[in-house]
Write a protein that holds these residues in place. Structure first.
Motif, PDB file in Angstrom:
ATOM      1  N   VAL A 114     -39.111  -6.148   2.319  1.00  0.00           N
ATOM      2  CA  VAL A 114     -39.014  -4.687   2.348  1.00  0.00           C
ATOM      3  C   VAL A 114     -37.696  -4.258   3.002  1.00  0.00           C
ATOM      4  CG1 VAL A 114     -40.034  -2.577   3.288  1.00  0.00           C
ATOM      5  CG2 VAL A 114     -41.509  -4.361   2.322  1.00  0.00           C
ATOM      6  N   ALA A 115     -37.320  -4.938   4.095  1.00  0.00           N
ATOM      7  CA  ALA A 115     -36.055  -4.614   4.756  1.00  0.00           C
ATOM      8  C   ALA A 115     -34.878  -4.838   3.817  1.00  0.00           C
ATOM      9  CB  ALA A 115     -35.894  -5.455   6.022  1.00  0.00           C
ATOM     10  N   ASN A 116     -34.916  -5.937   3.063  1.00  0.00           N
ATOM     11  CA  ASN A 116     -33.832  -6.212   2.118  1.00  0.00           C
ATOM     12  C   ASN A 116     -33.756  -5.139   1.041  1.00  0.00           C
ATOM     13  OD1 ASN A 116     -33.107  -8.535   3.472  1.00  0.00           O
ATOM     14  ND2 ASN A 116     -34.236  -9.907   2.111  1.00  0.00           N
ATOM     15  N   TYR A 117     -34.913  -4.676   0.583  1.00  0.00           N
ATOM     16  CA  TYR A 117     -34.903  -3.610  -0.426  1.00  0.00           C
ATOM     17  C   TYR A 117     -34.311  -2.332   0.158  1.00  0.00           C
ATOM     18  CZ  TYR A 117     -36.183  -0.707  -4.350  1.00  0.00           C
ATOM     19  OH  TYR A 117     -36.121   0.141  -5.430  1.00  0.00           O
ATOM     20  N   GLU A 118     -34.695  -1.992   1.376  1.00  0.00           N
ATOM     21  CA  GLU A 118     -34.143  -0.795   2.023  1.00  0.00           C
ATOM     22  C   GLU A 118     -32.621  -0.894   2.100  1.00  0.00           C
ATOM     23  OE1 GLU A 118     -35.280   2.036   3.730  1.00  0.00           O
ATOM     24  OE2 GLU A 118     -37.399   1.843   3.213  1.00  0.00           O
TER      25      GLU A 118
END
Length: 202
Positions: free
Chosen positions: A71-75
């Protein structure tokens, strides 16, 4: 009506060149040093890793640490790919795809719609580290901040049981395909150029 003088035209041209480009509404973000092993390119790793993670949701089931990183990478990618000069060689509607995915992802996790991307990225990576260290309570404390209004325990529960996220999967798959296309064309845009820490904005 008098014609504009040359100094006035020059001034107008200068001002036109100083217009601020569009910025991501959630602000820019960078990835932490441990986003990739060794001396790899964090941006490339985020593209490839998120495409695999969201394209293979079983890999994240019951694994909140891995889900938090994905999720952090997508953000991060939602701020980087549509706005970073490094990625201008990507074809297609990369910005709308990632915005559409972000509008699907944030409610699923319980991320505040107006949260800035950088504290979200930092919190999720910190929570992932805490989980991997066996500190569940620490992870809950990390995620108990305004970016995660449901609270740490509820956020971890959602990360452990992610629902289907087809728009997120579509955006990350498209980014991976474009990265592969750039590599096959020999474009420097897809090569190691300073990725996550400095972003593609150098």
């Amino acid at each position: 009506m008098p014609r504009p003088t040359l100094p006035l035209l020059a001034t107008l041209a200068l001002l036109a060149g100083c217009v601020t480009p569009d910025l991501p509404p959630q602000g820019y973000a960078t990835l932490p040093p441990d986003a990739v092993q060794g001396a790899g390119d964090p941006a490339r790793a985020a593209i490839i890793g998120s495409a695999y993670a969201f394209g293979s949701p079983a890999s994240l089931a019951g694994n909140p640490a891995a889900a938090a990183r994905a999720v952090a990478n997508y953000e991060y990618l939602a701020t980087e790919l549509p706005y970073g000069p490094r990625w201008r060689g990507f074809n297609g509607p990369i910005g709308p795809l990632f915005t559409d995915g972000l509008n699907e992802l944030r409610p699923a996790i319980g991320i505040a719609p107006n949260a800035q991307a950088q504290p979200v990225v930092q919190s999720l990576y910190a929570a992932s580290r805490a989980i991997n260290a066996g500190d569940q309570a620490g992870a809950e404390r990390i995620l108990s901040n305004p970016a995660f209004p449901a609270g740490g325990a509820a956020t971890l529960q959602r990360l452990s049981n992610l629902p289907a996220l087809p728009r997120v999967a579509a955006a990350t798959a498209f980014a991976a395909q474009e990265l592969d296309r750039q590599d096959r064309l020999g474009s420097p845009r897809g090569q190691d150029g300073g990725g996550g820490s400095g972003g593609g904005r150098s």
